[in-house]
Enzyme design. Structure first.
Site, PDB file in Angstrom:
ATOM      1  N   HIS A 174      -4.200   9.235 -21.385  1.00 40.53           N
ATOM      2  CA  HIS A 174      -4.555  10.447 -20.625  1.00 40.53           C
ATOM      3  C   HIS A 174      -5.087  10.087 -19.234  1.00 40.53           C
ATOM      4  O   HIS A 174      -5.834  10.857 -18.646  1.00 40.53           O
ATOM      5  CB  HIS A 174      -5.593  11.301 -21.360  1.00 40.53           C
ATOM      6  CG  HIS A 174      -5.312  11.504 -22.811  1.00 40.53           C
ATOM      7  ND1 HIS A 174      -4.603  12.581 -23.307  1.00 40.53           N
ATOM      8  CD2 HIS A 174      -5.585  10.723 -23.897  1.00 40.53           C
ATOM      9  CE1 HIS A 174      -4.504  12.475 -24.624  1.00 40.53           C
ATOM     10  NE2 HIS A 174      -5.073  11.345 -25.011  1.00 40.53           N
ATOM     11  N   SER A 295      -0.113   4.688   9.311  1.00 39.54           N
ATOM     12  CA  SER A 295      -0.061   6.106   9.657  1.00 39.54           C
ATOM     13  C   SER A 295      -0.080   6.218  11.175  1.00 39.54           C
ATOM     14  O   SER A 295      -0.700   5.403  11.860  1.00 39.54           O
ATOM     15  CB  SER A 295      -1.276   6.813   9.066  1.00 39.54           C
ATOM     16  OG  SER A 295      -1.582   7.972   9.811  1.00 39.54           O
ATOM     17  N   LYS A 301      -4.913   3.530   7.431  1.00 39.64           N
ATOM     18  CA  LYS A 301      -4.013   3.767   6.312  1.00 39.64           C
ATOM     19  C   LYS A 301      -3.050   2.629   6.030  1.00 39.64           C
ATOM     20  O   LYS A 301      -2.541   1.986   6.935  1.00 39.64           O
ATOM     21  CB  LYS A 301      -3.185   5.042   6.558  1.00 39.64           C
ATOM     22  CG  LYS A 301      -3.940   6.337   6.390  1.00 39.64           C
ATOM     23  CD  LYS A 301      -4.470   6.603   4.990  1.00 39.64           C
ATOM     24  CE  LYS A 301      -3.403   7.126   4.034  1.00 39.64           C
ATOM     25  NZ  LYS A 301      -2.891   8.433   4.406  1.00 39.64           N
ATOM     26  N   GLU A 308       6.579   5.085  -3.401  1.00 42.28           N
ATOM     27  CA  GLU A 308       6.788   6.540  -3.422  1.00 42.28           C
ATOM     28  C   GLU A 308       8.281   6.867  -3.422  1.00 42.28           C
ATOM     29  O   GLU A 308       8.743   7.757  -4.137  1.00 42.28           O
ATOM     30  CB  GLU A 308       6.111   7.185  -2.216  1.00 42.28           C
ATOM     31  CG  GLU A 308       4.592   7.037  -2.232  1.00 42.28           C
ATOM     32  CD  GLU A 308       4.003   7.361  -0.869  1.00 42.28           C
ATOM     33  OE1 GLU A 308       3.929   8.538  -0.529  1.00 42.28           O
ATOM     34  OE2 GLU A 308       3.626   6.422  -0.127  1.00 42.28           O
TER      35      GLU A 308
END
Ligand code: ARG
Length: 482
Positions: A174, A295, A301, A308
């Site tokens: 979970h 970024s 970043k 992704e």
């Protein structure tokens, strides 16, 4: 009169070109512009040129061996085909949409080079068995490539699992901290998944390995052909038994994309874990500059874009699966032009899969774990509570359900005080269960917890080391150990 009307209508729709040279006999007019546009597949099926030419060479050899073509024609055809192939590979070949597809483009150029003998190659063959063959060969080649790439990914995972065999991290259910595990054990879970994926591709390969050549348009051929010869020459196990099935079967495309979908699901799950592990609240791993992007506005970043994108590729691949099943459902036997729509989804699925596997292999080799951080999170949140319950079963003789309750009460006391289980005093523990003694502290560390899990397939470092050696043997064909 009727012919005049047709001519007038065709002229009005902008079609005053010469008729297609490939079926010139009956056709007086060329296609409407939009007809050519919707019909032509050369924009994408040019990718099949090598398979198309290999099939033509095998077909030509068979025609000569059966006395259907003269040896001289056979030699000319093969010389011409070799030249066509060289022209395509050097980028000199001029593909034409007017010639519709890869088959006509190759045949027309062959005839330009060697003369009318080029037109003899199509004896006892149709574009229907030809395309069925080309796609089959292409899928087979692609499976071989994907198989090797998956093996390379497994090799990367196994190497890193070896390196991190005793690195402790939290295991989740979970996405809540459950029990301590080892990072190597976690990576090895994916080695199993990709191993099953490889076997699915191997199954698909074994089933597709029959040759459709000889089915011709759909019913077979009146010429004394020998489909066994072409099948053998092209590395197939046998010719297909039924000519109607041979030209209309695309099961192998569905199966390939299905196997690709399952693999993509696995890649997506691992990608998601990489994204989570890289995030600031986790910081379990870091990817280097080579596998992250910055970024444009936030200088701090480091985005795991490759993970992704690999996570997202599954959408296109499963989309291709749905497209293929939808295209083929309800299609009456045998060939239907609908089948031409199989190629773009197939190619896109294969390209996406290969990119995803390669990116994942790169990330696995690149990532660097933070063992201190992983251990810290693994020891928080009472992850060794099950170990305490198991100790109560083994040492105190409590039934597991009762041990679960005793442990729950101890976790409650520790949580109220804001401390870990091993910081409770012996008196505090004995107040809940008098039979607890000092030896309990030995099971309350994450190291003790993972070391104890030596059951088959369990997370103990010793198990991981053994699993690594076995996996090298099972999946990489290497002798176990190092
Ligand atoms: N371009 C076609 C395809 O991809 C080749 C077969 C065409 N056959 C035909 N009878 N029109 O399926």
């Amino acid at each position: 009169m009727a012919r005049k009307n047709t001519t007038a209508r065709a002229a009005k729709s902008g079609s005053n070109r010469r008729s297609n040279t490939m079926w010139g006999g009956r056709y007086k007019l060329g296609p409407a512009e939009i007809m050519e546009k919707i019909n032509a597949s050369i924009g994408f099926d040019r990718r099949l040129y090598a398979q198309d030419i290999a099939g033509s060479v095998a077909h030509c050899d068979m025609l000569v061996a059966q006395g259907i073509l003269t040896a001289k024609d056979g030699r000319d055809i093969k010389r011409g085909l070799a030249q066509v192939k060289a022209e395509i590979e050097s980028g000199k070949f001029k593909f034409s949409t007017k010639l519709e597809d890869i088959h006509f483009n190759v045949e027309q150029r062959l005839t330009d080079i060697i003369g009318p003998a080029g037109g003899r190659l199509h004896t006892a063959r149709s574009r229907n068995d030809q395309i069925a063959l080309d796609v089959r060969l292409w899928v087979r080649d692609t499976i071989d490539k994907v198989e090797a790439m998956l093996q390379d990914l497994q090799a990367a995972l196994i190497d890193r699992a070896d390196e991190y065999s005793s690195t402790i991290m939290p295991g989740f259910t979970h996405l809540q901290t459950a029990q301590p595990i080892t990072f190597g054990h976690h990576l090895m879970a994916y080695v199993e998944m990709f191993g099953r994926d490889r076997s699915r591709f191997a199954d698909c390969r074994a089933r597709l390995n029959e040759s459709p050549l000889g089915a011709a348009a759909l019913a077979g051929s009146p010429h004394p052909i020998d489909p066994r010869k072409t099948a053998k020459a092209l590395g197939f196990d046998r010719p297909m038994a039924n000519s109607l099935d041979a030209v209309s079967d695309r099961d192998y495309v569905i199966e390939f994309i299905s196997a690709a979908s399952t693999t993509a699901v696995h890649l997506s799950r691992l990608s998601e874990e990489i994204v989570i592990w890289c995030s600031a609240p986790f910081r379990f791993i870091a990817l280097s500059d080579a596998f992250t992007t910055g970024s444009s506005i936030m200088p701090q970043k480091r985005n795991p874009d490759a993970a992704e994108l690999t996570r997202a590729k599954v959408g296109r691949i499963v989309g291709a699966f749905v497209a293929l099943c939808t295209i083929l459902k309800g299609l009456p036997l045998t060939y239907g032009k609908d089948m031409q729509e199989d190629k773009e989804p197939l190619f896109d699925a294969a390209d996406s899969l290969e990119l995803g596997i390669a990116a994942m292999t790169g990330m696995i080799r690149d990532l660097k774990a933070s063992p201190e951080r992983m251990r810290a999170v693994a020891s928080a949140d009472y992850s060794v509570a099950t170990d305490l319950a198991d100790w109560l079963v083994r040492k105190v003789g409590l039934p597991f359900r009762q041990a679960h309750h005793v442990t729950g009460r101890l976790v409650g006391i520790a949580a109220d005080k804001g401390i870990d289980l091993d910081k409770l005093s012996l008196e505090e523990m004995q107040a809940v269960e008098p039979k607890i003694d000092r030896s309990v502290y030995r099971v309350l560390t994450v190291e003790a917890s993972v070391n104890a899990r030596k059951s088959l397939g369990g997370t103990a470092p010793a198990n991981v080391e053994r699993a690594v050696a076995e996996a090298r043997r099972r999946f990489l064909g290497k002798a176990g150990g190092r």
